[in-house]
Design a protein around this motif. Structure first.
Motif, PDB file in Angstrom:
ATOM      1  N   GLU A  89       0.746  -1.167  -0.185  1.00  0.00           N
ATOM      2  CA  GLU A  89       0.022  -0.040  -0.046  1.00  0.00           C
ATOM      3  C   GLU A  89       0.565   0.979  -0.210  1.00  0.00           C
ATOM      4  N   LYS A  90       2.323   1.111   0.846  1.00  0.00           N
ATOM      5  CA  LYS A  90       2.129   2.395   0.794  1.00  0.00           C
ATOM      6  C   LYS A  90       3.634   3.026   0.030  1.00  0.00           C
ATOM      7  N   SER A  91       3.702   1.739  -0.686  1.00  0.00           N
ATOM      8  CA  SER A  91       5.165   1.629  -2.216  1.00  0.00           C
ATOM      9  C   SER A  91       4.954   1.519  -3.166  1.00  0.00           C
ATOM     10  N   GLY A  92       3.061   2.363  -2.906  1.00  0.00           N
ATOM     11  CA  GLY A  92       2.583   1.800  -4.431  1.00  0.00           C
ATOM     12  C   GLY A  92       2.436   0.725  -5.654  1.00  0.00           C
ATOM     13  N   TYR A  93       2.859  -0.462  -4.984  1.00  0.00           N
ATOM     14  CA  TYR A  93       2.460  -1.578  -5.718  1.00  0.00           C
ATOM     15  C   TYR A  93       1.210  -1.625  -5.641  1.00  0.00           C
ATOM     16  N   LYS A  94       0.630  -2.291  -6.999  1.00  0.00           N
ATOM     17  CA  LYS A  94      -0.270  -2.122  -7.700  1.00  0.00           C
ATOM     18  C   LYS A  94      -0.872  -3.727  -8.277  1.00  0.00           C
ATOM     19  N   GLY A  95       0.136  -4.674  -8.350  1.00  0.00           N
ATOM     20  CA  GLY A  95       0.104  -6.126  -8.114  1.00  0.00           C
ATOM     21  C   GLY A  95      -1.039  -6.669  -6.890  1.00  0.00           C
ATOM     22  N   GLU A  96      -1.205  -8.150  -7.769  1.00  0.00           N
ATOM     23  CA  GLU A  96      -1.145  -9.204  -6.225  1.00  0.00           C
ATOM     24  C   GLU A  96      -0.087  -9.319  -5.818  1.00  0.00           C
ATOM     25  N   ILE A  97      -0.757  -9.666  -4.305  1.00  0.00           N
ATOM     26  CA  ILE A  97       0.659 -10.376  -3.305  1.00  0.00           C
ATOM     27  C   ILE A  97       1.010 -12.253  -3.554  1.00  0.00           C
ATOM     28  N   LEU A  98       2.002 -12.371  -4.180  1.00  0.00           N
ATOM     29  CA  LEU A  98       2.151 -13.743  -4.426  1.00  0.00           C
ATOM     30  C   LEU A  98       2.150 -14.919  -2.032  1.00  0.00           C
ATOM     31  N   TYR A  99       1.428 -15.910  -1.796  1.00  0.00           N
ATOM     32  CA  TYR A  99       1.958 -15.930  -0.803  1.00  0.00           C
ATOM     33  C   TYR A  99       2.362 -17.421  -0.900  1.00  0.00           C
ATOM     34  N   VAL A 100       3.417 -17.340  -0.580  1.00  0.00           N
ATOM     35  CA  VAL A 100       4.373 -18.881  -0.662  1.00  0.00           C
ATOM     36  C   VAL A 100       4.140 -19.938   0.778  1.00  0.00           C
ATOM     37  N   GLU A 101       3.692 -20.841   1.279  1.00  0.00           N
ATOM     38  CA  GLU A 101       3.425 -21.229   2.325  1.00  0.00           C
ATOM     39  C   GLU A 101       4.748 -22.139   2.414  1.00  0.00           C
ATOM     40  N   ASP A 102       5.961 -22.321   1.469  1.00  0.00           N
ATOM     41  CA  ASP A 102       7.393 -22.839   1.310  1.00  0.00           C
ATOM     42  C   ASP A 102       7.928 -22.194   2.705  1.00  0.00           C
ATOM     43  N   LEU A 103       7.410 -21.060   2.740  1.00  0.00           N
ATOM     44  CA  LEU A 103       8.419 -19.508   3.353  1.00  0.00           C
ATOM     45  C   LEU A 103       8.396 -19.536   4.315  1.00  0.00           C
ATOM     46  N   TYR A 104       6.734 -20.055   5.069  1.00  0.00           N
ATOM     47  CA  TYR A 104       6.897 -19.909   6.687  1.00  0.00           C
ATOM     48  C   TYR A 104       8.080 -20.869   6.701  1.00  0.00           C
ATOM     49  N   LEU A 105       9.188 -19.954   8.220  1.00  0.00           N
ATOM     50  CA  LEU A 105       9.991 -20.777   8.568  1.00  0.00           C
ATOM     51  C   LEU A 105      11.159 -21.593   7.139  1.00  0.00           C
ATOM     52  N   GLY A 106      10.793 -21.070   6.035  1.00  0.00           N
ATOM     53  CA  GLY A 106      11.365 -22.048   4.699  1.00  0.00           C
ATOM     54  C   GLY A 106      13.249 -21.505   5.264  1.00  0.00           C
ATOM     55  N   GLU A 107      14.185 -22.361   4.864  1.00  0.00           N
ATOM     56  CA  GLU A 107      14.934 -22.809   4.440  1.00  0.00           C
ATOM     57  C   GLU A 107      15.594 -22.337   2.985  1.00  0.00           C
ATOM     58  N   PRO A 108      16.327 -21.781   2.969  1.00  0.00           N
ATOM     59  CA  PRO A 108      17.188 -20.749   2.121  1.00  0.00           C
ATOM     60  C   PRO A 108      16.465 -21.526   0.489  1.00  0.00           C
ATOM     61  N   ALA A 109      17.000 -22.798   0.669  1.00  0.00           N
ATOM     62  CA  ALA A 109      16.247 -23.208  -0.652  1.00  0.00           C
ATOM     63  C   ALA A 109      14.792 -23.324  -1.073  1.00  0.00           C
ATOM     64  N   ALA A 110      13.669 -22.948  -0.576  1.00  0.00           N
ATOM     65  CA  ALA A 110      12.295 -22.804  -0.290  1.00  0.00           C
ATOM     66  C   ALA A 110      12.675 -21.217  -1.109  1.00  0.00           C
ATOM     67  N   TYR A 111      13.531 -20.211  -0.852  1.00  0.00           N
ATOM     68  CA  TYR A 111      13.306 -19.194  -1.604  1.00  0.00           C
ATOM     69  C   TYR A 111      13.683 -19.221  -2.466  1.00  0.00           C
ATOM     70  N   LEU A 112      15.294 -19.582  -2.950  1.00  0.00           N
ATOM     71  CA  LEU A 112      15.873 -19.761  -4.621  1.00  0.00           C
ATOM     72  C   LEU A 112      15.058 -20.609  -5.205  1.00  0.00           C
ATOM     73  N   ASP A 113      14.030 -21.214  -4.295  1.00  0.00           N
ATOM     74  CA  ASP A 113      13.077 -22.076  -5.949  1.00  0.00           C
ATOM     75  C   ASP A 113      11.552 -21.317  -5.907  1.00  0.00           C
ATOM     76  N   ALA A 114      10.983 -20.378  -5.114  1.00  0.00           N
ATOM     77  CA  ALA A 114      10.552 -19.528  -5.042  1.00  0.00           C
ATOM     78  C   ALA A 114      10.838 -18.326  -6.435  1.00  0.00           C
ATOM     79  N   LEU A 115      12.279 -17.989  -5.869  1.00  0.00           N
ATOM     80  CA  LEU A 115      13.098 -16.984  -7.277  1.00  0.00           C
ATOM     81  C   LEU A 115      12.999 -17.948  -8.067  1.00  0.00           C
TER      82      LEU A 115
END
Length: 162
Positions: free
Chosen positions: A68-94
């Protein structure tokens, strides 16, 4: 060159000790810090092309306030694997991102985010709640992201420093 913004969720509340960790909301401080960080992204011309966040309540709330404050207009993608995820989960999402995404903000949790920051930059930095690390990643395609890539840590912003 791709831009990666790593953000730890804003400060969460511990008022209700019986509440499951996943469901903890933001504290009053978190509710103030997240919008400040969104405004910072707008001021630094770093409004992301995509926001990816953990599906934990505190990460979702952080993502919505930053968007809201940045002016971002797109959808936010929520990824369950990021909850307490290891670096591999973040790398996979990216790695699954479309190549037209030049700047991505990923909102998650420690210790996974701090470890990812260390792996990508070869620097040990603390990510306090609501902190944002701004990385330049020498890639043309997200699919090529791996642990051998050395990104440049351009900035590290913490709410207390603003």
């Amino acid at each position: 060159m791709k831009t990666l913004l790593l953000m730890r969720h804003a400060k969460s509340s511990f008022k209700d000790g019986s509440m499951p960790d996943f469901e903890r909301p933001l504290s009053k401080r978190g509710e103030k810090d997240a919008p400040r960080m969104g405004k910072l992204l707008r001021e630094k011309d770093l409004v992301p092309d995509l926001i990816i966040a953990s599906s934990a309540v505190r990460a979702k709330a952080t993502a919505e306030l930053v968007a809201e404050k940045s002016g971002y207009k797109g959808e936010i993608l929520y990824v369950e694997d990021l909850y307490l995820g290891e670096p591999a989960a973040y790398l996979d999402a990216l790695r699954n991102l479309d190549d037209d995404v030049e700047t991505v903000l990923i909102i998650g949790h420690n210790p996974g985010l701090e470890t990812l920051l260390q792996i990508l930059t070869d620097k040990v930095e603390s990510l306090s709640t609501a902190a944002i690390a701004h990385l330049e990643v020498p890639l043309r395609t997200w699919k090529a992201l791996d642990t051998a890539i050395i990104a440049t840590l351009k900035h590290l912003w913490r709410p207390r420093d603003l």
